[in-house]
Write an enzyme that holds these catalytic residues in place. Structure first.
Site, PDB file in Angstrom:
ATOM      1  N   GLY A  35       0.720  -1.217   0.043  1.00 40.30           N
ATOM      2  CA  GLY A  35       0.043   0.032  -0.062  1.00 40.30           C
ATOM      3  C   GLY A  35       0.862   1.248  -0.072  1.00 40.30           C
ATOM      4  O   GLY A  35       0.890   2.238  -0.621  1.00 40.30           O
ATOM      5  N   LEU A 125      -6.587 -13.458   3.628  1.00 41.34           N
ATOM      6  CA  LEU A 125      -7.515 -13.810   2.629  1.00 41.34           C
ATOM      7  C   LEU A 125      -8.846 -13.268   2.899  1.00 41.34           C
ATOM      8  O   LEU A 125      -9.518 -13.367   1.787  1.00 41.34           O
ATOM      9  CB  LEU A 125      -7.390 -15.406   2.879  1.00 41.34           C
ATOM     10  N   CYS A 167     -11.961 -18.033  -8.002  1.00 41.58           N
ATOM     11  CA  CYS A 167     -12.154 -18.812  -9.012  1.00 41.58           C
ATOM     12  C   CYS A 167     -11.013 -20.078  -8.993  1.00 41.58           C
ATOM     13  O   CYS A 167     -11.370 -21.151  -9.406  1.00 41.58           O
ATOM     14  CB  CYS A 167     -11.573 -18.296 -10.342  1.00 41.58           C
ATOM     15  N   CYS A 179      -3.963 -35.747  17.872  1.00 40.11           N
ATOM     16  CA  CYS A 179      -3.152 -36.513  18.629  1.00 40.11           C
ATOM     17  C   CYS A 179      -1.591 -36.575  18.419  1.00 40.11           C
ATOM     18  O   CYS A 179      -0.651 -36.773  19.179  1.00 40.11           O
ATOM     19  CB  CYS A 179      -3.348 -38.187  18.299  1.00 40.11           C
TER      20      CYS A 179
END
Lengths: 608, 377
Positions: A35, A125, A167, A179
């Site tokens: 950014g 995400l 997609c 475990c």
């Protein structure tokens, strides 16, 4: 004062495109590594107006690459400081900063529609997916980007023209069988996950039963062990009550590094083909006397681990007691940047590594593994942000077919790899959808009215449907909400409903229908909604596109020689072809693997 | 991780110790916190080597801004910025260290305060005196790396040659609107690649026309795997030899045809400059388009590239770009050049060998190794 010479070079080398640039209004989501670089490029190139959204504040470890920020800005909002610094680069660009979450409801589809182009400069995400979805709904082109270490990636997304972000499925966070973590660790990461997600939470955070990441699904093989583990956790909970007492550290130590290990040793079958663990004794280990935490760069000695274990437990206990005395929330959650918590996790993980004879790690490395830190450097971000703007040029010239998927990956014979953009994946659950705007009075309309009058009468849906808001709100077996109003279901202006056709497997099914809710204009106050016009909802393709066609189209472009960034894409494409039912759109239907801990962390793929 | 690398290197190769004069300097906790995200990428030793580096950057325009920003953020020891020109209005178009108020001031002095602000730990100094191209090896000897941007061909070659004499690594770069290049002459450079040992035996000896594998050592990891430390060496040649070299003789016609037109365009531009003593400017001199095309074809020919490698419409677009700078292009080239310098200092990555050209129209950045052929193999 503005200087005419400022635009001379851009005009000369870009020609007519420069006018489009000056008229463009862009949105930049994320003011971090990419950014900061992107904002500089956009402002200098002369983009007319830029909105910056970021909810984060500035941290010391940002300053090696986020050059719009200085030491004096630490803890200040990134969006605001980025705007302030970048505004000096060109007085002709209009900048607006939002210190906010891009998922906030005021950043709705209408707001997204006001932009010429959107840039994602994100590190997780979830937000990437959200912006992708909003840009598709608003039909605004999106430039998506990400970096990790020396590598970067830029993708142009345009509704119905190119692939969208979803997609291809993205790699899911690494998960470990419960475990392995609790009984049979074999790598340092297993011990770190144990310390961070189990021990820390049991002692200071939400205890096991309340942590959603833990799944206690049983099968016949591990039923007994899962039961034992639950009992162990119960015992630890009782020790937690002794927090603040002088013997607390010893109690915890003896419990997890001795008693629990001794119990594990009794399960002889478990150690037939594994090296059995060796319990530690608190009293036989010397605690050493240090004045402060040893260096985080080297691996600590057993004495140092014990010292840090006890010392960090003391520090954390004091904090808990302090909070308690002020009547505040008593739960802590792990944070890699909190030294007390990191010290505790590092020392605990190493002590456990000692028990299982696994190599210990430095605190520096444990921080990276426990915090999912991804290396990030200025040069990669600068190059990637530059590529974002080069691709934006193609979009602004209305030449999206000339835009490319670009990977930054230096090798002996080239710095960048490009590929043509791909067409949308027809079975994508995010962009391969039909869309409907639905005007209603959310306080009046009931779910059953919507299903009956709109979905069944107008669109002729069969009863076999599911409706998702943030979660499942209706399916054939789940009719609890039929009488509820939209408002009571949390559905408001700008909300999206997803309608899934759940007809039998042998029947053709429609693609998902995305319904965008608009609070209705008050001109017809007597009705609770406006009956929509019927739109065509296409059928899903009977067969997902073949794996061969997906892989072959990549081979021509050297994909098999590509770096790991594009290998990830390749892998995810395969996964997509094998399993077109994407779970991300259907959170209620997420299938968890049995007996696995799902570690959920933001930013595990790419950071800024 | 990398802490033990030093030892391995020293055992692995007798010559390596002299490559790392001050790498043992302890980096403070404060620096570790600041540089955390990059130390995790290139390790503590590379960071220490960077801190001991003194860089000379010649000309600080848009490309220079980007290079300086990246190196200062990364934590080099010192940078001297040389520029004898004054800041113009056009400089404001793609440079972020200068603003309206600085028009008319010396460009290095105008940029230095904003550059210094990026990282108070780095020593930033300026040099505004003319005639950098005629300074001898003695002047360049005190730098770890010399970077020359936006210079004409004779400046590039004279500084390159002086650096060779002084045994100092040399980088050059220019951005022309949508296009540009990065060049490296690291003379002779050794670096250590850390990798998991494979089943294929590592062979000492020549790997490419320019690279050889000098030595290899292994270390056993706790998990039973082996990490291999491979010392490699790249050998370079100076720019004046590069411009008279051909593309690799073994390349087939299709590969020759695919060579970026930016390469003959940059060489043609230098040729034009040498012949006419100025940059081509069709607005002022109508005949320049034709003259430049001729120079470009000369270069294409001497590179051994086919006729259809040069497209007239590309040449026109390139000419439009000459003398201009664009922020995103400068960011891409400056990022690649600075990372090259960081890789050189860190000695852990394959360095650029030896010229990268950038075409912003198709977003490509191919690398070509150009050197006299026949003196090897």
């Amino acid at each position: 004062m503005t200087r005419a010479g400022r635009d001379k070079f851009a005009q000369k080398s870009l020609g007519g495109l420069h006018r489009n640039i000056k008229q463009a209004k862009c949105l930049m989501v994320g003011a971090g590594g990419i950014g900061c670089e992107l904002l500089k490029n956009l402002v200098l190139t002369g983009f007319g107006e830029i909105h910056i959204v970021d909810l984060d504040t500035i941290d010391l470890s940002n300053l090696n690459r986020q050059f719009l920020f200085g030491r004096q800005h630490i803890k200040k909002p990134k969006a605001l400081v980025a705007k302030e610094t970048a505004s000096r680069f060109n007085p002709n660009t209009k900048l607006t900063a939002h210190h906010a979450n891009i998922k906030d409801s005021n950043f709705n589809v209408a707001w997204f529609k006001s932009f010429t182009i959107v840039f994602n400069a994100l590190d997780n995400l979830d937000a990437r997916r959200h912006v992708n979805k909003m840009c598709l709904a608003a039909d605004v082109p999106l430039i998506e980007s990400g970096t990790t270490g020396f590598n970067g990636q830029v993708q142009v997304i345009s509704k119905a023209v190119t692939e969208c972000y979803d997609c291809t499925t993205k790699p899911i966070p690494k998960s470990f069988p419960v475990c392995t973590i609790r009984s049979t660790p074999s790598q340092p990461i297993h011990c770190i996950v144990w310390a961070k997600s189990y021990l820390f939470n049991e002692l200071f955070g939400a205890s096991e039963d309340e942590v959603p990441e833990f799944d206690h699904s049983e099968d016949t093989d591990n039923a007994q062990e899962i039961k034992n583990l639950r009992q162990e956790a119960q015992e630890l909970k009782r020790i937690r009550e002794t927090l603040g007492q002088p013997e607390f550290a010893q109690n915890v130590f003896e419990k997890v590094f001795n008693k629990d290990i001794t119990r594990l040793l009794e399960m002889k079958d478990m150690w037939k083909n594994r090296k059995p663990p060796a319990p530690l004794s608190f009293t036989s280990l010397s605690r050493g006397s240090l004045s402060s935490c040893p260096s985080d760069q080297r691996i600590w000695t057993p004495e140092e681990n014990l010292w840090v274990f006890c010392d960090s437990l003391d520090r954390l206990s004091l904090r808990i007691l302090g909070l308690k005395s002020m009547g505040e929330d008593l739960l802590l959650s792990f944070d890699k940047d909190d030294e007390d918590k990191l010290d505790f996790v590092a020392a605990s993980a190493n002590l456990r590594s000692q028990v299982f004879d696994i190599g210990c790690q430095s605190k520096f490395n444990i921080k990276q593994m426990a915090g999912n830190i991804i290396p990030a450097i200025a040069t990669t971000n600068a190059i990637t942000a530059g590529i974002c703007v080069m691709q934006a040029f193609k979009v602004l010239k209305q030449k999206i077919k000339d835009a490319r998927m670009v990977f930054l990956s230096m090798s002996g014979d080239r710095g960048l790899i490009t590929e043509p953009l791909r067409t949308p994946n027809p079975s994508c659950q995010i962009c391969g959808v039909a869309r409907l705007d639905f005007e209603c009075d959310t306080s009046k309309i009931q779910l059953q009215e919507f299903i009956k009058v709109v979905l069944q009468d107008v669109f002729e849906y069969s009863p076999s449907i599911s409706i998702l808001h943030d979660k499942l709100i209706y399916d054939e077996e789940y009719d609890d909400n039929l009488d509820a109003s939209f408002e009571n279901l949390g559905i408001t202006d700008g909300s999206f409903l997803t309608i899934l056709d759940e007809s039998d497997d042998d029947q053709p099914r429609r693609v998902n229908l995305i319904v965008q809710i608009k609070t209705r204009s008050p001109s017809e106050p007597e009705k609770s909604f406006v009956i929509p016009h019927r739109i065509d909802i296409p059928m899903k393709q009977a067969q997902p596109p073949s794996l061969d066609s997906l892989v072959l189209s990549g081979k021509d472009f050297g994909r098999n020689n590509s770096p790991h960034v594009s290998n990830e894409v390749e892998q995810s494409r395969k996964r997509k072809a094998e399993d077109t039912l994407d779970s991300n759109q259907e959170p209620s239907k997420k299938v968890k693997a049995e007996g696995e801990i799902i570690i959920i962390d933001d930013g595990y793929i790419e950071i800024d | 991780m990398s802490a033990t690398m030093e030892d391995v290197i020293e055992n692995g190769s007798a010559t390596v110790s002299q490559l790392q004069p001050n790498a043992s300097d302890e980096i403070s906790a404060e620096e570790v916190a600041l540089y955390d995200r990059q130390i995790r990428l290139w390790g503590m030793d590379a960071q220490a080597r960077m801190r001991n580096a003194h860089i000379l950057l010649v000309t600080i325009k848009a490309l220079g801004n980007e290079i300086a920003k990246n190196l200062v953020l990364a934590g080099i020891g010192a940078i001297t910025v040389h520029d004898a020109e004054t800041t113009t209005e056009e400089d404001l178009g793609a440079q972020f260290f200068v603003d309206d108020e600085m028009v008319g001031l010396n460009r290095a002095e105008a940029a230095a305060p904003a550059l210094q602000k990026l990282n108070p730990r780095v020593k930033v100094s300026t040099d505004t005196t003319e005639g950098i191209e005629s300074r001898g090896a003695d002047y360049f000897k005190k730098f770890s790396v010399v970077i020359v941007t936006e210079a004409d061909f004779s400046t590039l070659t004279s500084i390159n040659n002086a650096c060779r004499e002084a045994e100092v690594a040399f980088y050059a770069g220019s951005s022309y609107g949508l296009y540009g290049f990065v060049f490296a002459d690291l003379i002779k450079h050794q670096f250590v690649i850390e990798r998991e040992r494979s089943n294929v035996e590592t062979k000492i000896g020549s790997e490419t026309r320019t690279r050889s594998l000098v030595s290899a050592t292994t270390r056993k990891e706790p998990g039973g795997k082996f990490t291999e430390f491979v010392t490699k060496e790249e050998v370079y040649c100076p720019l004046e030899q590069v411009v008279v070299s051909q593309i690799d003789k073994k390349w087939r016609p299709r590969k020759r045809k695919a060579v970026s037109s930016v390469l003959p365009a940059v060489f043609g531009l230098w040729k034009f400059q040498q012949t006419h003593g100025r940059l081509p400017d069709p607005d002022e001199h109508k005949e320049d388009t034709k003259l430049f095309m001729a120079s470009m074809h000369d270069s294409r020919n001497s590179l051994g590239l086919p006729l259809d490698n040069v497209d007239p419409s590309f040449a026109i677009s390139f000419l439009d770009s000459v003398g201009t700078e664009l922020s995103p292009v400068a960011a891409i080239l400056g990022g690649m050049l600075a990372q090259g310098v960081i890789n050189f200092l860190g000695k852990r990555e394959q360095p650029l060998q030896n010229i990268l050209v950038f075409d912003g129209d198709v977003t490509s950045a191919p690398i070509y190794c150009l050197r006299p052929q026949g003196d090897e193999e």
